[in-house]
Design a protein around this motif. Structure first.
Motif, mmCIF file in Angstrom:
data_model
loop_
_atom_site.group_PDB
_atom_site.id
_atom_site.type_symbol
_atom_site.label_atom_id
_atom_site.label_comp_id
_atom_site.label_asym_id
_atom_site.label_seq_id
_atom_site.Cartn_x
_atom_site.Cartn_y
_atom_site.Cartn_z
ATOM 1 N N ASP A 1 26.798 36.004 32.830
ATOM 2 C CA ASP A 1 27.249 36.861 31.414
ATOM 3 C C ASP A 1 28.654 36.353 31.384
ATOM 4 N N PRO A 2 29.137 36.236 29.964
ATOM 5 C CA PRO A 2 30.521 36.106 29.594
ATOM 6 C C PRO A 2 31.653 37.046 30.052
ATOM 7 N N LEU A 3 32.881 36.676 30.351
ATOM 8 C CA LEU A 3 34.074 37.639 30.631
ATOM 9 C C LEU A 3 34.253 38.683 29.591
ATOM 10 N N ASP A 4 34.206 39.805 29.747
ATOM 11 C CA ASP A 4 34.656 40.650 28.848
ATOM 12 C C ASP A 4 36.248 41.270 28.881
ATOM 13 N N TYR A 5 36.671 41.320 30.449
ATOM 14 C CA TYR A 5 38.217 41.712 30.312
ATOM 15 C C TYR A 5 38.794 41.276 31.589
ATOM 16 N N SER A 6 40.102 41.366 31.826
ATOM 17 C CA SER A 6 40.669 41.002 33.074
ATOM 18 C C SER A 6 41.445 41.887 33.456
ATOM 19 N N TYR A 7 41.818 42.424 34.674
ATOM 20 C CA TYR A 7 42.837 43.152 35.596
ATOM 21 C C TYR A 7 43.451 42.710 36.385
ATOM 22 N N GLY A 8 44.516 43.023 36.618
ATOM 23 C CA GLY A 8 45.612 42.474 37.620
ATOM 24 C C GLY A 8 46.780 41.554 37.251
ATOM 25 N N THR A 9 46.337 41.166 35.743
ATOM 26 C CA THR A 9 47.243 40.208 35.217
ATOM 27 C C THR A 9 48.025 41.098 34.200
ATOM 28 N N GLY B 1 43.424 50.056 44.447
ATOM 29 C CA GLY B 1 42.178 49.242 44.375
ATOM 30 C C GLY B 1 41.407 49.564 45.729
ATOM 31 N N ARG B 2 40.072 49.433 45.678
ATOM 32 C CA ARG B 2 39.375 49.581 46.873
ATOM 33 C C ARG B 2 37.984 48.355 46.729
ATOM 34 N N TYR B 3 37.821 47.438 47.575
ATOM 35 C CA TYR B 3 37.100 46.399 47.458
ATOM 36 C C TYR B 3 35.868 46.326 48.622
ATOM 37 N N ILE C 1 38.925 40.574 38.350
ATOM 38 C CA ILE C 1 39.911 41.352 39.248
ATOM 39 C C ILE C 1 40.830 40.519 40.006
ATOM 40 N N THR C 2 42.263 40.698 39.683
ATOM 41 C CA THR C 2 42.976 39.848 40.297
ATOM 42 C C THR C 2 43.987 40.925 41.114
ATOM 43 N N ASP C 3 43.943 40.672 42.500
ATOM 44 C CA ASP C 3 44.530 41.669 43.325
ATOM 45 C C ASP C 3 45.155 40.822 44.525
ATOM 46 N N SER C 4 46.477 40.320 44.710
ATOM 47 C CA SER C 4 46.931 39.649 45.799
ATOM 48 C C SER C 4 47.069 40.697 47.295
ATOM 49 N N ARG C 5 47.039 41.724 46.938
ATOM 50 C CA ARG C 5 46.973 42.714 48.037
ATOM 51 C C ARG C 5 45.871 42.477 48.836
ATOM 52 N N ALA C 6 44.692 42.171 48.063
ATOM 53 C CA ALA C 6 43.317 42.159 48.712
ATOM 54 C C ALA C 6 42.838 40.532 48.791
ATOM 55 N N GLY C 7 43.706 39.691 48.517
ATOM 56 C CA GLY C 7 43.240 38.367 48.480
ATOM 57 C C GLY C 7 42.330 37.835 47.271
ATOM 58 N N LEU C 8 42.503 38.741 46.127
ATOM 59 C CA LEU C 8 41.381 38.562 44.961
ATOM 60 C C LEU C 8 42.084 37.891 43.787
ATOM 61 N N ALA C 9 41.463 36.852 43.585
ATOM 62 C CA ALA C 9 41.928 35.978 42.168
ATOM 63 C C ALA C 9 40.797 35.635 41.113
ATOM 64 N N ALA C 10 40.954 36.320 40.322
ATOM 65 C CA ALA C 10 39.915 36.404 39.261
ATOM 66 C C ALA C 10 38.548 36.442 39.739
ATOM 67 N N ALA C 11 38.438 37.307 40.571
ATOM 68 C CA ALA C 11 37.067 37.751 41.201
ATOM 69 C C ALA C 11 36.128 38.656 40.173
ATOM 70 N N ARG C 12 34.890 37.813 39.942
ATOM 71 C CA ARG C 12 34.053 38.348 38.917
ATOM 72 C C ARG C 12 33.478 39.685 39.385
ATOM 73 N N ARG C 13 33.251 40.732 38.551
ATOM 74 C CA ARG C 13 32.704 41.920 39.061
ATOM 75 C C ARG C 13 32.072 42.759 37.748
ATOM 76 N N ARG C 14 31.073 43.435 37.997
ATOM 77 C CA ARG C 14 30.180 44.020 36.748
ATOM 78 C C ARG C 14 30.713 45.578 37.066
ATOM 79 N N VAL C 15 30.947 45.994 35.819
ATOM 80 C CA VAL C 15 31.276 47.604 35.606
ATOM 81 C C VAL C 15 30.127 48.347 35.932
#
Length: 362
Positions: A223-231, A238-240, A324-338
């Motif tokens: 499914d296409p991307l709807d939004y980005s967080y962390g930029t 964050g908790r992953y 989700i982009t969160d360098s504190r957890a090593g995430l860069a444009a990680a795709r997730r579902r809400v």
């Protein structure tokens, strides 16, 4: 569903509409109701709000100022619209350089309220629930039966939702939703919510509510991307989480057909954890395969979870795809579902306006 009308009369009621009104009349009386929506705007009096949207439940709590007694008598006078069963639409927004801008938010119905007089402050607390509460409040008056091959799951779902006045809108649908016509029975006394859940268990599609209507969506990992967080939109917290799925291999057995799906990554790590599903209503290879694929994806969404706390995003919805982009957890444009949304709004000391977003795999 027909609703009783509180009237004692030896004669029936005549109904008509015209001039923007609905008319009811008897030999001894005439009633008139406007066909145009009339609103009571509570915006300026909201001190706190907590709005929880989950996969099969939505609730909200609003705290309104009542220092001058303006909300002492809900259902009468200038607040006659504020009563049990009233529809409440929340429209979160921001004040920008263009002025006040809002988005169409979730819709709820008033279940009750509480007057609070605490620490020198008088408030009215409204307790709201979403359309699942309408379905829970409906009970089948009699038995409804569909023979195999008679109606699709989408058609049966439309029938049940219409009992409580909800329209079904299809954003995307699986072939199982539109062509699968199983034998299905609603027994007297069953509530609408449990019936809808039984129907959804037969398909890979999901259901959610928007603006007082029900929406069907067929989730796909692509499914296409709807939004980005962390930029440009920061992640405050964050908790992953990643854990083993309850099953990573699914076999479906239908009427002379089978389907099979794997989560190969977890099979390699844990060996196979097998789930077998037997459903004779699955009468084509495509339906059997769709069910297997959907169950593997559902297990994957649950095994990759977590949540982020962000400044409120007024346009976010359940089942959106986000990065989700969160360098504190090593995430860069990680795709997730809400998979869940909690909006918290607080004025006064320590004001807050944040979203907590529950995440799963796409």
């Amino acid at each position: 569903e027909p609703v009783p009308f509180d009237l004692s009369s030896s004669f029936g009621v005549a109904m008509a509409h015209g001039g923007g009104y609905l008319w009811l009349s008897t030999p001894s009386g005439v009633w008139r109701g406007s066909l145009s929506a009339d609103y009571l705007d509570l915006s300026q009096d909201v001190l706190e709000a907590e709005v929880r949207e989950e996969l099969e439940r939505g609730r909200a709590t609003l705290v309104l100022r009542n220092d001058d007694g303006r909300y002492n008598t809900p259902g009468s006078g200038t607040i006659s619209h504020l009563r049990r069963g009233s529809q409440v639409t929340l429209a979160p927004g921001y004040q920008t350089s263009s002025g006040f801008e809002v988005s169409q938010g979730p819709t709820f119905w008033v279940q009750g309220w509480e007057h609070r007089c605490l620490a020198g402050q008088s408030t009215l607390v409204l307790y709201l629930e979403d359309a699942w509460s309408l379905l829970e409040g409906w009970r089948a008056r009699r038995q409804y039966t569909w023979a195999a091959g008679q109606s699709s799951i989408q058609e049966v779902l439309t029938f049940v939702l219409s009992r409580v006045g909800l329209e079904l809108v299809v954003l995307s649908a699986s072939s199982t939703m539109t062509t699968h016509k199983p034998e299905f029975t609603i027994h007297p006394g069953q509530d609408g919510a449990s019936v809808v859940r039984r129907l959804l268990a037969l398909v890979p599609d999901v259901l959610f509510f928007r603006d007082g209507a029900a929406f069907i969506k067929y989730l796909q990992p692509s499914d296409p991307l709807d939004y980005s967080y962390g930029t440009s939109h920061p992640v405050l917290e964050g908790r992953y989480r990643s854990r083993a799925a309850p099953f990573n291999r699914v076999q479906t057995y239908g009427s002379g057909v089978t389907g099979e799906a794997f989560d190969w990554a977890q099979v390699g790590e844990l060996t196979d954890r097998l789930l077998q599903v037997h459903d004779l209503n699955l009468d084509t290879q495509q339906k059997a395969q769709e069910r297997a694929d959907a169950l593997v994806q559902e297990a994957l969404r649950e095994s990759t979870s977590g949540e982020v706390v962000v400044p409120t995003n007024c346009g976010q919805e359940l089942y959106d795809i986000v990065e989700i982009t969160d360098s504190r957890a090593g995430l860069a444009a990680a795709r997730r579902r809400v998979l869940g949304l909690t909006l918290r709004y607080t004025t006064g000391r320590g004001p807050r306006y944040i979203h907590t977003i529950k995440l799963g795999a796409p």
